[in-house]
Design a protein around this motif. Structure first.
Motif, PDB file in Angstrom:
ATOM      1  N   ALA A 231       0.818  -1.210   0.000  1.00 15.52           N
ATOM      2  CA  ALA A 231       0.000   0.000   0.000  1.00 15.52           C
ATOM      3  C   ALA A 231       0.854   1.263   0.000  1.00 15.52           C
ATOM      4  N   GLU A 232       1.985   1.225   0.692  1.00 17.85           N
ATOM      5  CA  GLU A 232       2.851   2.402   0.783  1.00 17.85           C
ATOM      6  C   GLU A 232       3.365   2.814  -0.598  1.00 17.85           C
ATOM      7  N   LYS A 235       0.438   4.120  -2.819  1.00 21.36           N
ATOM      8  CA  LYS A 235       0.015   5.449  -2.376  1.00 21.36           C
ATOM      9  C   LYS A 235       1.015   6.507  -2.816  1.00 21.36           C
ATOM     10  N   ALA A 238       0.654   7.036  -6.630  1.00 21.50           N
ATOM     11  CA  ALA A 238      -0.539   7.823  -6.965  1.00 21.50           C
ATOM     12  C   ALA A 238      -0.348   9.290  -6.595  1.00 21.50           C
ATOM     13  N   ALA A 239       0.285   9.550  -5.448  1.00 19.38           N
ATOM     14  CA  ALA A 239       0.523  10.930  -5.023  1.00 19.38           C
ATOM     15  C   ALA A 239       1.453  11.642  -6.006  1.00 19.38           C
ATOM     16  N   ILE A 289      -6.852   2.805  -3.255  1.00 16.06           N
ATOM     17  CA  ILE A 289      -5.832   3.750  -2.808  1.00 16.06           C
ATOM     18  C   ILE A 289      -5.604   4.809  -3.885  1.00 16.06           C
ATOM     19  N   ILE A 290      -5.590   4.378  -5.127  1.00 14.47           N
ATOM     20  CA  ILE A 290      -5.365   5.310  -6.238  1.00 14.47           C
ATOM     21  C   ILE A 290      -6.521   6.289  -6.374  1.00 14.47           C
ATOM     22  N   ASP A 292      -8.718   7.102  -4.134  1.00 11.04           N
ATOM     23  CA  ASP A 292      -8.758   7.955  -2.933  1.00 11.04           C
ATOM     24  C   ASP A 292      -7.712   9.058  -2.991  1.00 11.04           C
ATOM     25  N   SER A 293      -6.674   8.843  -3.800  1.00  2.00           N
ATOM     26  CA  SER A 293      -5.627   9.861  -3.968  1.00  2.00           C
ATOM     27  C   SER A 293      -6.010  10.908  -5.005  1.00  2.00           C
TER      28      SER A 293
END
Length: 301
Positions: A231-232, A235, A238-239, A289-290, A292-293
């Motif tokens: 996940a790290e 994330k 994506a950021a 995660i993507i 949500d980013s």
């Protein structure tokens, strides 16, 4: 007049995974990376290659009668493999396809003639041509002439790239593209270097510069457990995309082993069998995660 020649792994018509509609994907040989999970090892460099699938061989010996370097049947014997220049004459006479041309030299005109056969399918489906590899940018002059010819003919053009190239040198080619898929294999530069053989600084810089182009951009991550499926990393990826290329979409590609038979057929050591694909539930968590980013997902698979 003879057109430029380049090294091609495959022309795959009726492809539906590498852009919109029905497409022909042109797989070009040569790559600056050595990803430990690569499914196209025949594309590591630019020279003709012939594979030998021993399980299909019936031992007829026809291949030996046309071999100009006087190799025997077992092309993957180290001595025979070292002598083989990949001419493919043995593959042309093999009755069971135990030997297969994996990389061949083709002229731009040959490729154009082939893809024109399917023009009606491209037009009706909104498809076109996708350049893939290997790594397309390793044959810049060949790609330039081929893409210019197809661009002038009005084809929708897409390219897939690992992102490790000189942006300024490739920019005229990239400006012809309607769609660009670029890989982002890991945000950690040291891990990127360990798994691919090169760090990620040039790739990250090239991703930033994609905003100079008008093409639709999709940043792809081949998702592999034990490499980048945490996940790290997703994330952070994506950021990075959201910050530097907010108009881009992202696509997660689950790891597969479809190309592993090629290693044996080319007399090469197979990749680490501990690499694995995430479950569908794990993939959904990473996709979330993507989104949500703030990054939209693309899906051409």
């Amino acid at each position: 007049m003879e057109s430029m020649k380049g090294y091609v792994m495959q022309l795959q018509p009726f492809s539906v995974n590498d852009g919109e509609g029905i497409r022909t994907t042109i797989f070009m040989a040569g790559c600056p990376l050595r990803c430990k999970w690569c499914s196209n090892p025949e594309g590591f460099d630019q020279k003709p290659k012939t594979a030998f699938y021993e399980k299909l061989c019936i031992g007829c010996g026809l291949c030996t009668t046309v071999c100009h370097v006087h190799n025997g049947i077992n092309l993957n014997d180290p001595e025979q493999r070292a002598k083989c220049d990949g001419c493919g004459a043995c593959a042309d006479v093999c009755p069971k396809n135990a030997k297969k041309r994996m990389v061949v030299e083709k002229e731009v005109s040959e490729i154009v003639k082939e893809v024109k056969k399917h023009r009606l399918f491209y037009m009706q489906s909104g498809g076109g041509i996708t350049f893939s590899g290997g790594e397309t940018t390793m044959q810049r002059e060949f790609l330039n002439e081929l893409s210019e010819t197809l661009y002038d003919m009005g084809f929708h053009l897409a390219t897939e790239t690992c992102g490790y190239f000189d942006f300024d040198a490739l920019k005229p080619i990239l400006q012809r593209m309607d769609l660009i898929f670029m890989d982002l294999k890991h945000m950690d530069s040291a891990k990127h270097a360990y798994f691919t053989g090169v760090d990620n600084e040039k790739i990250l810089e090239n991703i930033k510069r994609l905003k100079e182009l008008s093409a639709e951009i999709v940043i792809r991550i081949p998702v592999i457990k034990g490499v980048n499926a945490d996940a790290e990393n997703i994330k952070a990826s994506a950021a990075f995309v959201h910050t530097h290329l907010p108009q881009a979409k992202m696509e997660l590609l689950p790891y597969h082993k479809f190309g592993f038979g090629k290693y044996e057929a080319l007399g090469m050591e197979t990749p680490d069998d501990t690499f694995a694909a995430p479950t569908e539930n794990e993939m959904e968590e990473l996709r979330k995660i993507i989104t949500d980013s703030g990054v939209c997902l693309a899906d051409y698979r």
